[in-house]
Design a protein around this motif. Structure first.
Motif, mmCIF file in Angstrom:
data_model
loop_
_atom_site.group_PDB
_atom_site.id
_atom_site.type_symbol
_atom_site.label_atom_id
_atom_site.label_comp_id
_atom_site.label_asym_id
_atom_site.label_seq_id
_atom_site.Cartn_x
_atom_site.Cartn_y
_atom_site.Cartn_z
ATOM 1 N N SER A 282 0.825 -1.206 0.000
ATOM 2 C CA SER A 282 0.000 0.000 0.000
ATOM 3 C C SER A 282 0.860 1.258 0.000
ATOM 4 O O SER A 282 0.548 2.245 -0.690
ATOM 5 C CB SER A 282 -0.923 0.011 1.224
ATOM 6 O OG SER A 282 -1.882 -1.028 1.155
ATOM 7 N N SER B 220 -6.684 -1.263 0.188
ATOM 8 C CA SER B 220 -6.057 -2.207 1.104
ATOM 9 C C SER B 220 -6.339 -3.647 0.680
ATOM 10 O O SER B 220 -5.459 -4.509 0.742
ATOM 11 C CB SER B 220 -6.570 -1.967 2.525
ATOM 12 O OG SER B 220 -6.028 -2.913 3.432
ATOM 13 N N ALA C 170 -4.131 -4.484 -2.263
ATOM 14 C CA ALA C 170 -2.748 -4.674 -1.828
ATOM 15 C C ALA C 170 -2.570 -6.041 -1.174
ATOM 16 O O ALA C 170 -1.568 -6.735 -1.401
ATOM 17 C CB ALA C 170 -2.345 -3.564 -0.858
#
Length: 403
Positions: free
Chosen positions: A344, A352, A355
């Motif tokens: 991130s 998020s 990621a």
């Protein structure tokens, strides 16, 4: 006069219902933790009713794996204008059947060798059109180079489909397709990657295994290898004792309370090493991308040098008792969380969840390529795995770190 009750009829798709229920049970709990009664209850029938269709749990496992392979056949067999169109179709199909990869990777070992070989042959035939398409798109590659990139692409599909639940489906499909295309177009393979026959034979010779002097360490070393080779359930304490220099079986209990305690210790040891290396990457990095690259190098090294522990970590965690599994899962979660934060930080355009998805994908690409014995004829395999991991994570090729 009592009215006769209509005779119930068995649904025509009962066998498929059983296969679908077994697939979900095996995926969630692991083959050895599921009983025929569990599967019957999920379908809404009795245990004996399952045996009308299958002779036992092992035959049912075989059926679930055949079903998973056959359902994934269609997208590989279609007519496509180019490689990207084909990869996008495969991505869509994999997202519809998100957990088939778990069954294949974790449960195949529970079948007899001849059935494992049969299923591998069936699977290879299924993905052969993709291999052919990739080879046609990349005439610059040797057969070994095509195999390396094909495995990386398949690892992307299997992992991203499994972990895509937090990402909007259309976005997940695009991420899968884009990454598969980028890997299929990867240009970082070394020109002299394929070793000659003599080098290949040298690398195929089993490595010597010096056992630690410490009895406890010797037990951990051999148990981890045996768990990886045979599967946790197929290994007994007597097997571990014999492999650890001929120890008496009861003497193992001076070091470990039981077999599950050995597995927990092995998994904990592996995770602690990974977290220890990660802390060093964080300590000396000046920005997230540099730390992420250091973590990637560490993960590649551990995957190659400690492949037995990695295989146990990936596939045998379901066999750890629930009360002990929690601490291992917490360590796994912490490791993934740290990577996700670095991804991130390096790629702020990602959510998020995205990621985290790339973190899982990078880990699977690395472990898949590190554990493929056929790939060890490549001279620069470790460097190539690092380069492919960087590609998955979106790291530039010139991030300063030592190979």
């Amino acid at each position: 006069m009592t009215e006769a009750r209509p005779r119930s009829t068995r649904p025509r798709d009962r066998k498929q219902q059983i296969v679908a229920a077994a697939s979900e049970q095996f995926r969630a709990s692991g083959f050895h933790n599921v009983g025929i009664s569990d599967i019957a209850e999920a379908v809404g029938i009795s245990g004996p009713a399952v045996y009308r269709h299958f002779r036992g749990k092992q035959e049912l496992l075989h059926a679930t794996l055949v079903d998973a392979i056959d359902k994934n056949t269609q997208p590989f067999q279609g007519e496509y204008g180019d490689l990207r169109e084909m990869l996008d179709a495969v991505a869509g199909a994999m997202l519809e059947r998100r957990h088939t990869g778990v069954l294949w990777e974790r449960e195949l070992a529970h079948l007899p060798p001849e059935q494992r070989q049969e299923l591998r042959t069936r699977y290879i035939a299924t993905i052969e059109p993709l291999r052919t398409a990739m080879a046609a798109a990349r005439p610059d590659l040797t057969a070994g180079g095509v195999e390396l990139l094909l495995r990386a692409v398949i690892a992307v599909f299997a992992t991203m489909s499994q972990h895509a639940g937090k990402v909007e489906p259309a976005r997940a499909r695009r991420l899968m397709t884009d990454l598969a295309v980028v890997l299929s177009e990867f240009r970082g393979l070394t020109a002299d990657a394929d070793a000659d026959a003599a080098e290949a034979r040298r690398r195929s010779v089993p490595r010597g295994r010096l056992l630690p002097v410490s009895r406890r360490e010797a037990v951990l070393a051999v148990a981890t290898r045996l768990f990886a080779e045979r599967g946790y359930e197929a290994v007994g304490m007597e097997d571990i004792a014999a492999a650890a220099g001929g120890m008496a079986g009861p003497s193992l209990y001076h070091h470990f309370a039981g077999k599950s305690a050995i597995l927990v210790a092995a998994l904990t040891r592996c995770l602690e090493a990974m977290l220890f290396d990660l802390s060093a990457a964080l300590e000396y990095a000046e920005e997230p991308g540099q730390a992420l690259d250091g973590a990637l190098h560490s993960f590649v090294r551990i995957s190659i040098q400690h492949g037995d522990a990695m295989r146990a970590l990936l596939h045998e965690i379901v066999n750890v008792p629930a009360e002990e599994r929690q601490s291992v899962r917490r360590m796994q979660h912490d490791y993934v969380t740290e990577w996700t934060a670095l991804v991130s930080g390096h790629r702020p355009e990602l959510s998020s969840a995205e990621a985290e998805l790339l973190t899982h994908t990078a880990h699977t690409v690395v472990t898949t390529l590190s554990q493929g014995d056929e790939l060890w004829t490549r001279r620069a395999l470790r460097r190539e795995i690092v380069a492919l991991g960087r590609t998955v994570l979106g790291l530039p090729a010139d991030v300063p770190a030592e190979d």
